[in-house]
Scaffold this motif. Structure first.
Motif, PDB file in Angstrom:
ATOM      1  N   ARG A   1      -1.175   2.132 -13.882  1.00 22.79           N
ATOM      2  CA  ARG A   1      -2.451   1.877 -14.549  1.00 22.79           C
ATOM      3  C   ARG A   1      -3.417   1.022 -13.731  1.00 22.79           C
ATOM      4  O   ARG A   1      -4.625   1.201 -13.820  1.00 22.79           O
ATOM      5  CB  ARG A   1      -2.198   1.203 -15.898  1.00 22.79           C
ATOM      6  CG  ARG A   1      -1.507   2.112 -16.905  1.00 22.79           C
ATOM      7  CD  ARG A   1      -1.317   1.411 -18.234  1.00 22.79           C
ATOM      8  NE  ARG A   1      -0.742   2.309 -19.235  1.00 22.79           N
ATOM      9  CZ  ARG A   1      -0.373   1.935 -20.453  1.00 22.79           C
ATOM     10  NH1 ARG A   1      -0.543   0.662 -20.824  1.00 22.79           N
ATOM     11  NH2 ARG A   1       0.152   2.795 -21.298  1.00 22.79           N
ATOM     12  N   GLU A   2      -2.898   0.098 -12.959  1.00 25.35           N
ATOM     13  CA  GLU A   2      -3.768  -0.845 -12.259  1.00 25.35           C
ATOM     14  C   GLU A   2      -3.850  -0.603 -10.751  1.00 25.35           C
ATOM     15  O   GLU A   2      -4.811  -1.023 -10.118  1.00 25.35           O
ATOM     16  CB  GLU A   2      -3.282  -2.284 -12.514  1.00 25.35           C
ATOM     17  CG  GLU A   2      -3.249  -2.687 -13.979  1.00 25.35           C
ATOM     18  CD  GLU A   2      -4.634  -2.722 -14.591  1.00 25.35           C
ATOM     19  OE1 GLU A   2      -5.571  -3.200 -13.931  1.00 25.35           O
ATOM     20  OE2 GLU A   2      -4.778  -2.253 -15.750  1.00 25.35           O
ATOM     21  N   PHE A   3      -2.841   0.056 -10.174  1.00 25.99           N
ATOM     22  CA  PHE A   3      -2.844   0.294  -8.727  1.00 25.99           C
ATOM     23  C   PHE A   3      -2.944   1.777  -8.370  1.00 25.99           C
ATOM     24  O   PHE A   3      -2.812   2.152  -7.204  1.00 25.99           O
ATOM     25  CB  PHE A   3      -1.601  -0.328  -8.083  1.00 25.99           C
ATOM     26  CG  PHE A   3      -1.799  -1.758  -7.660  1.00 25.99           C
ATOM     27  CD1 PHE A   3      -2.037  -2.089  -6.339  1.00 25.99           C
ATOM     28  CD2 PHE A   3      -1.770  -2.783  -8.595  1.00 25.99           C
ATOM     29  CE1 PHE A   3      -2.237  -3.398  -5.944  1.00 25.99           C
ATOM     30  CE2 PHE A   3      -1.964  -4.102  -8.218  1.00 25.99           C
ATOM     31  CZ  PHE A   3      -2.203  -4.411  -6.886  1.00 25.99           C
ATOM     32  N   ASN A   4      -3.147   2.636  -9.395  1.00 19.88           N
ATOM     33  CA  ASN A   4      -3.380   4.071  -9.179  1.00 19.88           C
ATOM     34  C   ASN A   4      -2.247   4.750  -8.413  1.00 19.88           C
ATOM     35  O   ASN A   4      -2.463   5.643  -7.591  1.00 19.88           O
ATOM     36  CB  ASN A   4      -4.701   4.300  -8.429  1.00 19.88           C
ATOM     37  CG  ASN A   4      -5.872   3.656  -9.120  1.00 19.88           C
ATOM     38  OD1 ASN A   4      -5.856   3.437 -10.333  1.00 19.88           O
ATOM     39  ND2 ASN A   4      -6.910   3.315  -8.360  1.00 19.88           N
ATOM     40  N   VAL A   5      -1.015   4.327  -8.678  1.00 18.84           N
ATOM     41  CA  VAL A   5       0.162   4.921  -8.030  1.00 18.84           C
ATOM     42  C   VAL A   5       0.683   6.054  -8.905  1.00 18.84           C
ATOM     43  O   VAL A   5       0.741   5.927 -10.132  1.00 18.84           O
ATOM     44  CB  VAL A   5       1.257   3.862  -7.811  1.00 18.84           C
ATOM     45  CG1 VAL A   5       2.493   4.482  -7.174  1.00 18.84           C
ATOM     46  CG2 VAL A   5       0.728   2.727  -6.938  1.00 18.84           C
ATOM     47  N   LYS A   6       1.063   7.183  -8.299  1.00 21.09           N
ATOM     48  CA  LYS A   6       1.572   8.322  -9.064  1.00 21.09           C
ATOM     49  C   LYS A   6       2.889   7.962  -9.740  1.00 21.09           C
ATOM     50  O   LYS A   6       3.643   7.119  -9.267  1.00 21.09           O
ATOM     51  CB  LYS A   6       1.757   9.533  -8.144  1.00 21.09           C
ATOM     52  CG  LYS A   6       0.438  10.091  -7.625  1.00 21.09           C
ATOM     53  CD  LYS A   6       0.665  11.333  -6.782  1.00 21.09           C
ATOM     54  CE  LYS A   6      -0.656  11.927  -6.304  1.00 21.09           C
ATOM     55  NZ  LYS A   6      -0.454  13.142  -5.483  1.00 21.09           N
ATOM     56  N   SER A   7       3.174   8.650 -10.846  1.00 22.92           N
ATOM     57  CA  SER A   7       4.268   8.249 -11.730  1.00 22.92           C
ATOM     58  C   SER A   7       5.632   8.209 -11.045  1.00 22.92           C
ATOM     59  O   SER A   7       6.360   7.216 -11.148  1.00 22.92           O
ATOM     60  CB  SER A   7       4.325   9.174 -12.954  1.00 22.92           C
ATOM     61  OG  SER A   7       4.533  10.512 -12.545  1.00 22.92           O
TER      62      SER A   7
END
Length: 531
Positions: free
Chosen positions: A40-46
């Protein structure tokens, strides 16, 4: 200065437990919700976020073995626990800074959007620095503090009671993080959530220091692992030497200072290594001391080495007991993100808080076992269940938990594919997690008590860190396994609704079943070294 008689015992217990509670609230509040924070905050894929979460959990569980070696060999458990607590506090401060300084994280975007900007190298460096400090600090403090606490007692029954309360505190503190702190992070502010973690860690650090005057401090006895290496080298160098049946042919140190009575003759098991204590020409100096330490060892050092070797098969069986737990811990968060998390009219269940379920069930059953089941068992059978019996029960419950996860995920996927507009309630995920939590109440405390009681006293801190090392290796193996399955199958795409996560869980059931049979073989063949 207090005498040794005025130290130790239950007077030190509140400080050990208080420190454990503070550190656990802080550590779990950071690492436990890391996957959601990254997405949510660092835009990292799931899937990538799940992998980072596994590595962080693995590091926090592997570092205790390094901390334990430092404690046993050089600094003692208190000094290492103190340093580790301070490192963990610094890590929580870094996480707070990432939430309040805009340049330390990428700009926010809509979840799943292709326009999401990934973190820069500098932002990754700061983030990973905070993760490393939290993982290493929390991991180092957790089980070194457990060793410090167990060292305050002399009797085995007190060790068992202490470890039950230690794990109960660990789980209850984690429950607080996985509910209240996660809710604050998800619904109010990440800065407030991480700030509370930082304060809790600092309080744990202060409580640890305040209890110093009550602790019984065991002096480190030098590098026990160096002694073990000497046994191996000396045995190999003398592999042609003929073993003797006479006690005087084996070396017994005149200044043996171990807390237990040192062995005077080597045991019959693993007899090859007895050669390390066999006296041959040129091994001794004129005053009777060892002239070549890499060629001659004491009988006690040999027996310590054989105790380590003898316990390794059982230890290895616990690795594949924990691999499914590590996989379930990360994958269940992804499942939770894909379910209907609305409970009632006003409450939205935080996805990261799904991991609180096994913690709650473990906490409840630890109390239930300690206060109801074990006393009743002892009353009717005249003896308490052995640690190996409790560990075996944990194996069975863990396999059942994985099977339940597979069945629920299969049902969820059928609902999604038949009607994409319908979403399964998050409550369906709970039964499997409860089973795994009950299993943990059986096998985790039993494993720590087993290693503490079976390994040499010179390796007390190392013995309590054995279970943590298992967890760490398991998280790394689960990361590698997820990565391999993702590459070789279509089970784990970025959108789990398009995958076959249930197949992955069934694979864990199969691995767990085979591993249980292996555990039964190892536990049957194992011979206890001491009571």
């Amino acid at each position: 200065m207090n005498s040794d008689r005025s130290r130790g015992g239950w007077r030190s217990f509140p400080f050990i437990i208080g420190s454990t509670a503070g550190m656990s609230v802080g550590g779990a509040g950071i690492i436990g919700n890391l996957i959601v924070y990254l997405i949510r905050e660092f835009n990292v894929k799931s899937i990538n976020a799940a992998q980072v979460g596994n590595v962080a959990n693995g590091s926090s569980s592997l570092f205790p073995i390094v901390a334990a070696i430092m404690a046993d060999s050089f600094f003692g458990p208190f000094s290492v626990a103190l340093l580790s607590s301070f490192l963990s506090f610094l890590g929580t401060v870094i996480f707070v800074l990432t939430t309040i300084i805009g340049s330390l994280k990428p700009k926010p975007c809509n979840n799943g959007s292709n326009a999401c900007k990934p973190p820069s190298k500098f932002q990754y460096a700061i983030l990973y620095g905070g993760i490393a400090l939290c993982a290493l600090g929390f991991g180092g403090a957790r089980f070194t503090t457990a060793s410090l606490g167990a060292n305050q007692f002399n009797e085995t029954k007190h060790h068992d009671i202490f470890f039950n309360w230690f794990f109960l505190t660990l789980y209850i503190a984690s429950v607080v993080s996985f509910t209240a702190i996660f809710y604050i992070q998800d619904n109010i502010s990440w800065a407030w959530g991480f700030g509370i973690c930082s304060v809790a860690t600092f309080i744990g650090l202060i409580i640890l220091v305040l209890g110093y005057r009550f602790y019984r401090l065991h002096k480190p006895q030098g590098s026990a692992f160096l002694d073990l290496a000497r046994v191996l080298v000396a045995s190999i160098r003398k592999w042609k030497s003929q073993l003797s049946s006479t006690a005087k042919d084996y070396y017994i140190a005149k200044d043996e200072t171990l807390p237990i009575q040192p062995a005077t003759t080597p045991g019959k098991r693993l007899r090859f290594f007895n050669r390390a204590a066999l006296i041959t020409d040129g091994d001794l100096q004129s005053d009777g001391s060892i002239g070549k330490p890499w060629r001659l060892c004491t009988v006690q050092q040999v027996e310590n080495f054989k105790a380590i070797i003898g316990i390794l098969p059982l230890w290895s069986s616990s690795i594949f007991l924990s691999v499914p737990i590590g996989i379930q811990a990360s994958m269940t968060v992804l499942q939770a993100l894909a379910t209907d998390r609305q409970i009632g009219q006003y409450f939205n269940f935080p996805a990261g808080s799904i991991s609180v379920i096994p913690l709650i069930s473990t906490s409840i059953f630890l109390t239930f076992l300690d206060r109801v089941v074990w006393p009743a068992w002892n009353k009717f059978s005249g003896k308490s269940p052995t640690t190996l019996q409790r560990i075996g029960t944990g194996h069975v419950l863990n396999v059942l938990g994985m099977a339940a996860s597979a069945l629920v995920e299969s049902k969820r996927l059928k609902m999604v594919h038949s009607n994409p507009s319908t979403t399964m309630s998050i409550l369906w995920l709970l039964p499997a997690l409860v089973l795994v939590g009950i299993g943990e109440s059986f096998h985790f405390p039993a494993q720590v008590a087993f290693y503490y009681q079976q390994l040499p006293q010179s390796l007390r801190s190392t013995s309590t860190a054995m279970i943590s090392m298992i967890i760490g290796i398991s998280f790394y193996l689960s990361t590698a396994l997820i990565d391999q399955v993702q590459k070789s199958t279509d089970w784990l795409p970025d959108n789990i609704n398009d995958g076959k996560l249930d197949h992955f869980y069934w694979m864990m059931v199969f691995i767990g079943g085979i591993n249980f049979l292996y555990y039964l073989l190892c536990s049957t063949l194992y011979k206890h070294t001491k009571m």
